[in-house]
Scaffold this motif. Structure first.
Motif, PDB file in Angstrom:
ATOM      1  N   PRO A   1       0.921  -1.126   0.034  1.00 27.82           N
ATOM      2  CA  PRO A   1       0.041  -0.204   0.031  1.00 27.82           C
ATOM      3  C   PRO A   1       0.743   1.186   0.044  1.00 27.82           C
ATOM      4  N   TYR A   2       1.897   1.147   0.717  1.00 19.42           N
ATOM      5  CA  TYR A   2       2.741   2.334   0.795  1.00 19.42           C
ATOM      6  C   TYR A   2       3.521   2.669  -0.628  1.00 19.42           C
ATOM      7  N   LYS A   3       3.963   1.695  -1.345  1.00 17.22           N
ATOM      8  CA  LYS A   3       4.522   1.938  -2.608  1.00 17.22           C
ATOM      9  C   LYS A   3       3.559   2.334  -3.511  1.00 17.22           C
ATOM     10  N   ARG A   4       2.257   1.851  -3.548  1.00 16.70           N
ATOM     11  CA  ARG A   4       1.102   2.294  -4.581  1.00 16.70           C
ATOM     12  C   ARG A   4       0.794   3.759  -4.273  1.00 16.70           C
ATOM     13  N   GLU A   5       0.530   4.007  -2.975  1.00 16.24           N
ATOM     14  CA  GLU A   5       0.227   5.576  -2.647  1.00 16.24           C
ATOM     15  C   GLU A   5       1.235   6.414  -2.956  1.00 16.24           C
ATOM     16  N   LEU A   6       2.652   6.222  -2.898  1.00 10.90           N
ATOM     17  CA  LEU A   6       3.597   6.863  -3.219  1.00 10.90           C
ATOM     18  C   LEU A   6       3.847   7.120  -4.735  1.00 10.90           C
ATOM     19  N   GLU A   7       3.676   5.977  -5.479  1.00  8.79           N
ATOM     20  CA  GLU A   7       3.571   6.165  -7.050  1.00  8.79           C
ATOM     21  C   GLU A   7       2.515   7.034  -7.353  1.00  8.79           C
ATOM     22  N   ARG A   8       1.233   6.866  -6.711  1.00 14.52           N
ATOM     23  CA  ARG A   8       0.242   7.427  -7.168  1.00 14.52           C
ATOM     24  C   ARG A   8       0.285   9.059  -6.998  1.00 14.52           C
ATOM     25  N   ARG A   9       0.821   9.426  -5.758  1.00 16.57           N
ATOM     26  CA  ARG A   9       1.045  10.953  -5.709  1.00 16.57           C
ATOM     27  C   ARG A   9       2.297  11.613  -6.415  1.00 16.57           C
ATOM     28  N   PHE A  10       3.126  10.745  -6.751  1.00 18.97           N
ATOM     29  CA  PHE A  10       4.263  11.561  -7.272  1.00 18.97           C
ATOM     30  C   PHE A  10       3.826  11.391  -8.880  1.00 18.97           C
ATOM     31  N   ARG A  11       3.258  10.608  -9.323  1.00 20.12           N
ATOM     32  CA  ARG A  11       2.816  10.502 -10.925  1.00 20.12           C
ATOM     33  C   ARG A  11       1.696  11.741 -10.854  1.00 20.12           C
ATOM     34  N   ALA A  12       0.882  11.764  -9.999  1.00 17.76           N
ATOM     35  CA  ALA A  12      -0.046  13.022 -10.086  1.00 17.76           C
ATOM     36  C   ALA A  12       0.612  14.386 -10.188  1.00 17.76           C
TER      37      ALA A  12
ATOM     38  N   ALA B   1      16.134  40.027 -15.169  1.00 15.97           N
ATOM     39  CA  ALA B   1      15.203  38.984 -14.347  1.00 15.97           C
ATOM     40  C   ALA B   1      14.100  39.816 -13.165  1.00 15.97           C
ATOM     41  N   VAL B   2      13.174  39.224 -13.382  1.00 18.79           N
ATOM     42  CA  VAL B   2      12.059  39.588 -12.322  1.00 18.79           C
ATOM     43  C   VAL B   2      11.706  38.534 -11.377  1.00 18.79           C
ATOM     44  N   ARG B   3      11.672  39.234 -10.054  1.00 11.78           N
ATOM     45  CA  ARG B   3      11.402  38.389  -9.033  1.00 11.78           C
ATOM     46  C   ARG B   3      10.170  38.406  -8.332  1.00 11.78           C
ATOM     47  N   ARG B   4       9.211  37.482  -8.180  1.00 14.36           N
ATOM     48  CA  ARG B   4       7.902  37.748  -7.331  1.00 14.36           C
ATOM     49  C   ARG B   4       7.758  36.661  -6.191  1.00 14.36           C
ATOM     50  N   GLU B   5       7.315  37.111  -5.208  1.00 17.66           N
ATOM     51  CA  GLU B   5       7.295  36.197  -3.930  1.00 17.66           C
ATOM     52  C   GLU B   5       5.660  36.381  -3.268  1.00 17.66           C
ATOM     53  N   HIS B   6       4.954  35.421  -3.062  1.00 21.42           N
ATOM     54  CA  HIS B   6       3.797  35.502  -2.650  1.00 21.42           C
ATOM     55  C   HIS B   6       3.589  34.180  -1.743  1.00 21.42           C
ATOM     56  N   VAL B   7       2.249  34.411  -1.057  1.00 22.40           N
ATOM     57  CA  VAL B   7       1.776  33.141  -0.523  1.00 22.40           C
ATOM     58  C   VAL B   7       0.565  32.624  -1.030  1.00 22.40           C
ATOM     59  N   GLY B   8       0.497  31.320  -1.689  1.00 17.44           N
ATOM     60  CA  GLY B   8      -0.670  30.866  -2.526  1.00 17.44           C
ATOM     61  C   GLY B   8      -1.483  30.235  -1.346  1.00 17.44           C
ATOM     62  N   ALA B   9      -2.838  30.419  -1.559  1.00 16.68           N
ATOM     63  CA  ALA B   9      -3.715  29.841  -0.878  1.00 16.68           C
ATOM     64  C   ALA B   9      -3.841  28.298  -1.052  1.00 16.68           C
ATOM     65  N   ALA B  10      -4.301  27.450  -0.008  1.00 16.45           N
ATOM     66  CA  ALA B  10      -4.817  26.071  -0.061  1.00 16.45           C
ATOM     67  C   ALA B  10      -5.918  26.076  -1.235  1.00 16.45           C
ATOM     68  N   ALA B  11      -5.767  24.975  -1.937  1.00 17.82           N
ATOM     69  CA  ALA B  11      -6.652  24.647  -3.084  1.00 17.82           C
ATOM     70  C   ALA B  11      -6.864  23.127  -3.129  1.00 17.82           C
ATOM     71  N   PRO B  12      -7.515  22.698  -2.004  1.00 18.40           N
ATOM     72  CA  PRO B  12      -7.802  21.325  -1.984  1.00 18.40           C
ATOM     73  C   PRO B  12      -8.311  20.517  -3.340  1.00 18.40           C
ATOM     74  N   ASP B  13      -9.351  21.293  -4.009  1.00 17.55           N
ATOM     75  CA  ASP B  13      -9.924  20.663  -5.264  1.00 17.55           C
ATOM     76  C   ASP B  13      -8.805  20.499  -6.233  1.00 17.55           C
ATOM     77  N   LYS B  14      -7.598  21.147  -6.115  1.00 15.12           N
ATOM     78  CA  LYS B  14      -6.542  21.061  -7.197  1.00 15.12           C
ATOM     79  C   LYS B  14      -5.204  20.281  -6.443  1.00 15.12           C
ATOM     80  N   GLY B  15      -5.323  19.622  -5.232  1.00 11.33           N
ATOM     81  CA  GLY B  15      -4.408  18.792  -4.580  1.00 11.33           C
ATOM     82  C   GLY B  15      -3.477  19.539  -3.869  1.00 11.33           C
ATOM     83  N   ALA B  16      -3.914  20.867  -3.610  1.00 12.93           N
ATOM     84  CA  ALA B  16      -3.099  21.816  -2.702  1.00 12.93           C
ATOM     85  C   ALA B  16      -3.757  21.636  -1.518  1.00 12.93           C
ATOM     86  N   GLU B  17      -3.275  20.835  -0.391  1.00 12.15           N
ATOM     87  CA  GLU B  17      -4.135  20.945   0.749  1.00 12.15           C
ATOM     88  C   GLU B  17      -3.471  21.923   1.878  1.00 12.15           C
TER      89      GLU B  17
END
Length: 229
Positions: free
Chosen positions: A69-80, A157-173
């Motif tokens: 189960p660990y291998k399958r979940e690791l591979e699933r998340r990595f491939r996603a 070169a241009v640099r931008r820094e900010h904090v992105g909000a969580a987006a669970p629907d896009k996989g960003a918990e």
């Protein structure tokens, strides 16, 4: 120990100045714990190698009923993660695939390319850095970002820094700290190299770990170099 991640031709070059060889790619200096996943060619080979290396580090005395189960979940998340990067039409994805010290780092670097056509009637080199930044960065609606400009390896070169909000629907918990560097490709001012760093820190994008990782990425980009033909 640092490994030089040297990228071959990635279609970044344009018509270079007559005194300089044309740009054919880029070079990043990254710790050995980081691995590159090319997103246009050789993706599956890189993914398989990274997963095989990760599976090989599973302790020999780990419970056998949990290894599968660990291998399958690791591979699933990595491939996603890789599939999500490919959907953005990026060039390369870099991930920390081994623990750095005593803990795993939640971070990534995504390399893309952006084309910014000149305004009508405007010749190469006439745009101010702040004007270029507005054009490049106003597309995605990010607000309250820190912007700065300068040069990296002789290019604007241009640099931008900010904090992105969580987006669970896009996989960003979790919310993430994001730093983007946009570097004008020498010899082709309409074309820009973009390196986007993202980290969740220790769970808070403004905690000490996030701050340290942002400083580290700034150092990585300070050592960024073009590859030339």
């Amino acid at each position: 120990m640092l490994n030089e991640q040297t990228e071959p031709a990635v279609e970044l070059g344009g018509i270079a100045d007559a005194t300089d060889p044309p740009v054919t790619g880029y070079r990043l200096l990254l710790p050995g714990e980081w691995a590159k996943v090319p997103l246009r060619h050789g993706t599956e080979d890189a993914v398989r190698q990274i997963l095989d290396d990760a599976f090989a580090r599973i302790p020999a005395d780990a419970p056998t009923d949990r290894i599968g189960p660990y291998k399958r979940e690791l591979e699933r998340r990595f491939r996603a993660s890789v599939a999500g990067a490919q959907q953005s039409e990026a060039l390369d994805l870099y991930l920390p695939v081994k623990p750095m010290g005593d803990f795993n780092i939640g971070a990534s670097i995504l390399v893309t390319e952006s084309l910014l056509p000149r305004p009508s009637g405007r010749s190469h080199g006439e745009s101010e850095p702040t004007e270029v930044a507005v054009q490049l960065l106003s597309r995605d609606g990010v607000e309250n970002a820190d912007l700065s400009s300068g040069e990296i390896d002789g290019a604007l070169a241009v640099r931008r820094e900010h904090v992105g909000a969580a987006a669970p629907d896009k996989g960003a918990e979790l919310a993430s700290r994001r730093v983007e560097y946009m570097v004008s490709v020498p010899g082709d001012p309409d074309r820009w190299f973009v390196a986007a760093f993202s980290t969740v820190g220790g769970g808070d994008p403004r905690d000490e770990l996030a701050e340290a990782l942002v400083e580290w990425f700034d150092a990585v980009m300070a050592n960024f170099r073009w590859s030339r033909g």
